[in-house]
Design a protein around this motif. Structure first.
Motif, short mmCIF file in Angstrom:
data_model
loop_
_atom_site.label_atom_id
_atom_site.label_comp_id
_atom_site.label_asym_id
_atom_site.label_seq_id
_atom_site.Cartn_x
_atom_site.Cartn_y
_atom_site.Cartn_z
N TYR A 125 0.84 -1.20 0.00
CA TYR A 125 0.00 0.00 0.00
C TYR A 125 0.88 1.25 0.00
CZ TYR A 125 -2.97 3.77 1.67
OH TYR A 125 -3.61 4.98 1.80
N LYS A 126 0.56 2.20 -0.90
CA LYS A 126 1.31 3.44 -0.99
C LYS A 126 0.64 4.51 -0.14
CE LYS A 126 3.50 6.59 -4.28
NZ LYS A 126 3.73 6.91 -5.72
N PHE A 127 1.35 4.99 0.85
CA PHE A 127 0.78 5.98 1.77
C PHE A 127 0.60 7.34 1.09
CE2 PHE A 127 2.83 2.85 4.50
CZ PHE A 127 1.81 2.56 5.38
N ASP A 128 -0.49 8.00 1.44
CA ASP A 128 -0.81 9.32 0.91
C ASP A 128 -1.00 10.27 2.09
OD1 ASP A 128 -1.77 11.60 -0.25
OD2 ASP A 128 -3.35 10.62 -1.41
N PRO A 129 -0.05 11.21 2.31
CA PRO A 129 -0.18 12.13 3.44
C PRO A 129 -1.46 12.96 3.41
CG PRO A 129 2.02 12.24 2.50
CD PRO A 129 1.19 11.43 1.55
N ASP A 130 -2.04 13.12 2.21
CA ASP A 130 -3.25 13.94 2.07
C ASP A 130 -4.53 13.15 2.27
OD1 ASP A 130 -1.76 16.26 1.42
OD2 ASP A 130 -1.55 15.55 -0.64
N GLN A 131 -4.42 11.83 2.33
CA GLN A 131 -5.63 11.02 2.44
C GLN A 131 -5.36 9.77 3.26
OE1 GLN A 131 -7.67 10.39 -1.27
NE2 GLN A 131 -8.95 8.75 -0.46
#
Length: 279
Positions: A133-139
């Motif tokens: 899973y690729k983390f998204d700081p905005d979501q």
């Protein structure tokens, strides 16, 4: 007469070199008592640049008996180089792996809208974050999203949480960073997950260690750092370990290995204690 304390103590305040071979044998022969899991899962978290990926490489180096590079690192950028949730297994031989894994996660950053979300770290603790899973700081990740594991098994959950900080960072940790670390620690405590901290880059912080890595636990300065992190983060001192990651070395070094193996053995012991409670 007064004056500053000597840079090195006569005796180490924690013995690692004398027990290196014994500790290494324990690590290499370890098997979880709880047969519900094939691998004990250790989650590494901490500020960007603390040395999480380097620690993974160092563990691989110790087990292989030579410097190895499994996790990619970046010493230049101030942003997290690790973007995905990635789990590293370590090979005993072509057909078998050691029964423990290290999970790497995006680094914590000071700004609320950058770095891994504390909520995403909490989801990882519960086993809700899928591999890759690729983390998204905005979501933040939520149920129903791609990458969310709705039905985690004991194997998916984290069995030990390890904070990674570098030796000179205590005075530089902002109030916001300390709050994020404490929030993660509180979540792990509520889940009954044991915790440790490893302090890296000790050779850069202390000239005496740069001369001789075996003096890690004789250093007055590093002892003060351990005491400081104990007060700042609330962890017992016997859950805080010092080590130097492999960086420029081209051959295996027992002095470097000893502190890494000492910390790794304790990780396995603490994680196994947690798994035994889940039996």
């Amino acid at each position: 007469m007064g004056g500053a304390p000597p840079p090195l103590l006569e005796q180490p305040w924690r013995k690692v070199s004398e027990k290196y071979r014994e500790n290494l044998e324990f690590v290499k022969s370890y098997q979880p008592e709880n047969k519900q899991v094939k691998h004990l899962r250790i989650l590494l978290y901490g500020p960007v640049g603390a040395g999480k990926s380097s620690f993974i490489n160092s563990v691989d180096s110790v087990l292989k008996g030579r410097p190895a590079v499994r996790a990619q690192t970046n010493a230049i950028s101030e942003k997290s180089f690790t973007r995905q949730y990635k789990t590293f297994k370590f090979h005993k031989n072509p057909g078998a792996t050691y029964p423990f894994v290290l999970s790497d996660i995006m680094g914590l950053e000071e700004d609320f809208d950058s770095g891994v979300s504390v909520k995403d770290v909490k989801l990882a603790l519960r086993g809700h974050v899928t591999e890759g899973y690729k983390f998204d700081p905005d979501q933040e990740l939520k149920e129903g999203d791609y990458g969310y594991n709705s039905h985690p098994t004991l194997e998916d959950k984290v069995h030990l949480l390890v904070g990674v900080v570098h030796a000179d960072s205590m005075s530089m940790l902002s109030a916001e960073m300390v709050k994020k670390i404490r929030d993660v620690r509180l979540a792990a405590s509520e889940l009954g997950i044991p915790q440790m901290v490893i302090i890296t880059r000790v050779d850069e912080a202390c000239p005496e260690i740069k001369k001789d890595t075996s003096n890690i636990y004789k250093s007055n300065y590093l002892k003060e750092q351990v005491e400081g992190f104990h007060l700042q983060l609330g962890l017992p001192e016997n859950c805080i370990f010092l080590l130097k990651n492999y960086s420029h070395e081209t051959e295996s070094n027992d002095k470097v290995n000893a502190a890494i193996v000492c910390a790794l053995k304790q990780m396995l012991l603490y994680g196994d204690d947690y798994l035994n409670l889940e039996t």
